[in-house]
Design a protein around this motif. Structure first.
Motif, mmCIF file in Angstrom:
data_model
loop_
_atom_site.group_PDB
_atom_site.id
_atom_site.type_symbol
_atom_site.label_atom_id
_atom_site.label_comp_id
_atom_site.label_asym_id
_atom_site.label_seq_id
_atom_site.Cartn_x
_atom_site.Cartn_y
_atom_site.Cartn_z
ATOM 1 N N CYS A 123 -2.676 10.562 36.246
ATOM 2 C CA CYS A 123 -2.864 9.846 37.509
ATOM 3 C C CYS A 123 -4.321 9.847 37.971
ATOM 4 N N GLU A 124 -5.087 10.809 37.497
ATOM 5 C CA GLU A 124 -6.514 10.866 37.827
ATOM 6 C C GLU A 124 -7.339 9.947 36.933
ATOM 7 N N GLY A 125 -6.683 9.325 35.946
ATOM 8 C CA GLY A 125 -7.376 8.349 35.104
ATOM 9 C C GLY A 125 -7.949 8.882 33.812
ATOM 10 N N PHE A 126 -7.597 10.101 33.433
ATOM 11 C CA PHE A 126 -8.076 10.634 32.163
ATOM 12 C C PHE A 126 -7.420 9.898 31.000
ATOM 13 N N ASP A 127 -8.055 9.970 29.842
ATOM 14 C CA ASP A 127 -7.581 9.284 28.649
ATOM 15 C C ASP A 127 -6.112 9.633 28.385
ATOM 16 N N SER A 128 -5.238 8.643 28.480
ATOM 17 C CA SER A 128 -3.793 8.873 28.396
ATOM 18 C C SER A 128 -3.378 9.426 27.042
ATOM 19 N N GLU A 129 -3.963 8.894 25.978
ATOM 20 C CA GLU A 129 -3.564 9.320 24.638
ATOM 21 C C GLU A 129 -3.990 10.760 24.368
ATOM 22 N N VAL A 130 -5.168 11.135 24.837
ATOM 23 C CA VAL A 130 -5.644 12.510 24.643
ATOM 24 C C VAL A 130 -4.768 13.496 25.413
ATOM 25 N N ILE A 131 -4.446 13.181 26.664
ATOM 26 C CA ILE A 131 -3.577 14.057 27.457
ATOM 27 C C ILE A 131 -2.212 14.179 26.785
ATOM 28 N N LYS A 132 -1.680 13.069 26.312
ATOM 29 C CA LYS A 132 -0.405 13.082 25.589
ATOM 30 C C LYS A 132 -0.488 13.994 24.362
ATOM 31 N N ASN A 133 -1.551 13.875 23.601
ATOM 32 C CA ASN A 133 -1.709 14.685 22.381
ATOM 33 C C ASN A 133 -1.840 16.170 22.693
ATOM 34 N N ILE A 134 -2.538 16.501 23.770
ATOM 35 C CA ILE A 134 -2.664 17.915 24.162
ATOM 36 C C ILE A 134 -1.282 18.488 24.473
ATOM 37 N N ILE A 135 -0.486 17.735 25.225
ATOM 38 C CA ILE A 135 0.867 18.183 25.556
ATOM 39 C C ILE A 135 1.710 18.307 24.296
ATOM 40 N N GLU A 136 1.591 17.348 23.387
ATOM 41 C CA GLU A 136 2.352 17.394 22.138
ATOM 42 C C GLU A 136 2.006 18.644 21.334
ATOM 43 N N PHE A 137 0.738 18.981 21.267
ATOM 44 C CA PHE A 137 0.323 20.195 20.561
ATOM 45 C C PHE A 137 0.960 21.429 21.196
ATOM 46 N N LYS A 138 0.910 21.514 22.521
ATOM 47 C CA LYS A 138 1.438 22.697 23.212
ATOM 48 C C LYS A 138 2.948 22.826 23.035
ATOM 49 N N LYS A 200 -5.263 21.839 33.324
ATOM 50 C CA LYS A 200 -5.698 21.806 34.714
ATOM 51 C C LYS A 200 -7.222 21.847 34.844
ATOM 52 N N THR A 201 -7.912 22.484 33.900
ATOM 53 C CA THR A 201 -9.361 22.676 34.006
ATOM 54 C C THR A 201 -10.171 21.549 33.381
ATOM 55 N N ILE A 202 -9.528 20.561 32.800
ATOM 56 C CA ILE A 202 -10.256 19.475 32.142
ATOM 57 C C ILE A 202 -11.059 18.678 33.168
ATOM 58 N N LYS A 203 -12.349 18.554 32.902
ATOM 59 C CA LYS A 203 -13.246 17.797 33.786
ATOM 60 C C LYS A 203 -13.688 16.484 33.151
ATOM 61 N N ALA A 204 -13.783 16.471 31.836
ATOM 62 C CA ALA A 204 -14.190 15.269 31.115
ATOM 63 C C ALA A 204 -13.667 15.354 29.692
ATOM 64 N N ILE A 205 -13.512 14.194 29.068
ATOM 65 C CA ILE A 205 -13.057 14.140 27.680
ATOM 66 C C ILE A 205 -14.094 13.379 26.870
ATOM 67 N N LYS A 206 -14.708 14.079 25.930
ATOM 68 C CA LYS A 206 -15.715 13.465 25.074
ATOM 69 C C LYS A 206 -15.243 13.548 23.631
ATOM 70 N N LEU A 207 -14.726 12.443 23.148
ATOM 71 C CA LEU A 207 -14.164 12.406 21.803
ATOM 72 C C LEU A 207 -14.284 10.977 21.283
ATOM 73 N N SER A 208 -14.724 10.834 20.046
ATOM 74 C CA SER A 208 -14.883 9.494 19.481
ATOM 75 C C SER A 208 -13.512 8.854 19.257
ATOM 76 N N ASN A 209 -13.500 7.532 19.235
ATOM 77 C CA ASN A 209 -12.252 6.810 19.005
ATOM 78 C C ASN A 209 -11.668 7.136 17.634
ATOM 79 N N ASP A 210 -12.530 7.329 16.640
ATOM 80 C CA ASP A 210 -12.057 7.667 15.297
ATOM 81 C C ASP A 210 -11.362 9.025 15.292
ATOM 82 N N ASP A 211 -11.966 10.006 15.979
ATOM 83 C CA ASP A 211 -11.361 11.341 16.028
ATOM 84 C C ASP A 211 -10.035 11.314 16.790
ATOM 85 N N LYS A 212 -9.996 10.556 17.876
ATOM 86 C CA LYS A 212 -8.754 10.449 18.651
ATOM 87 C C LYS A 212 -7.640 9.828 17.804
ATOM 88 N N LYS A 213 -7.985 8.836 17.009
ATOM 89 C CA LYS A 213 -6.989 8.175 16.165
ATOM 90 C C LYS A 213 -6.450 9.127 15.107
#
Length: 241
Positions: A123-138, A200-213
């Motif tokens: 809801c704060e606008g962070f990269d949706s796919e990255v947040i999804k992947n973090i949750i999936e890992f956990k 909760k502590t994430i302030k920014a997400i710096k990751l290339s599109n290739d790495d995210k894929k």
């Protein structure tokens, strides 16, 4: 006896002509099934408490491993107030369905914080796919299928990793790699951040599109190979990627 719980509505099901059964991930008890009698009535005070992606407080008659009774409550936050945001709806639907399936395997109340923090970041606008992947890992830890990223998945030795493969279950070393997706030297650190970051502590997400894929494809293959979970809403989510 009335009990006050805090939770997020994962899904709703119609029950009879006037009622609903809602699956709520609670902070106190993990997944709780609640019947909201008369919730389909426009005049019902329970109607507003049975909306998916709602975060609130619920007064219930709690029955462990049975159907609890919802009597009243308070809306803290409706994560999806704009129904026109289809992308956000798709991600929240997927994560709610995934969470529900994880809780059926392991009803651990700690999952509450993972999903709540994830919804907050979406809801704060962070990269949706990255947040999804973090949750999936956990969630892999709660499913009992956490990958071992310290050894090559073919020779089972600690060596220089040059590839990542979901079907194999992790990294592949330079001596064993064939047609797997190649990764750079820092990819071990990237995976470590996904696994260990406090959402909760994430302030920014710096990751290339290739790495995210690469991360997304690995998780999709890994879940398909090692879990028995089938997510109906994944097809809808795929339309946004």
């Amino acid at each position: 006896m009335q009990t006050l719980v805090e939770g997020i509505v994962l899904k709703e099901t119609l029950y009879g002509e006037t009622s609903k059964i809602v699956q709520v991930l609670t902070k106190e008890y993990g997944l709780v099934s609640m019947i909201a009698k008369g919730a389909l009535s426009l005049k019902s005070n329970l109607r507003s408490l049975t909306i998916p992606f709602l975060y609130g407080k619920f007064n219930i008659v709690y029955k462990k491993d049975k159907l609890s009774i919802l009597s009243s409550g308070e809306v803290i936050k409706l994560y999806l107030s704009d129904n026109k945001n289809l992308k956000l709806y798709a991600y929240m639907s997927y994560l709610s369905e995934l969470t529900y399936n994880v809780l059926k395997e392991n009803n651990d109340k700690e999952v509450f914080n993972i999903l709540k923090d994830g919804f907050d970041k979406l809801c704060e606008g962070f990269d949706s796919e990255v947040i999804k992947n973090i949750i999936e890992f956990k969630y892999l830890d709660y499913l009992g299928i956490k990958p071992n990223f310290e050894i090559c998945q073919k020779c089972h030795k600690q060596s220089k990793f040059i590839a990542l493969d979901g079907k194999s279950g992790g990294f592949i070393c330079e001596n064993c790699a064939t047609n797997e997706i190649k990764v750079h030297d820092n990819f071990i650190k990237i995976i470590d951040r996904f696994i260990n970051v406090d959402i909760k502590t994430i302030k920014a997400i710096k990751l290339s599109n290739d790495d995210k894929k690469i991360v997304s494809n690995f998780l999709k293959e890994y879940y398909d190979t090692y879990s028995a979970i089938y997510i109906k809403s994944l097809k809808f989510l795929d339309e946004f990627n």
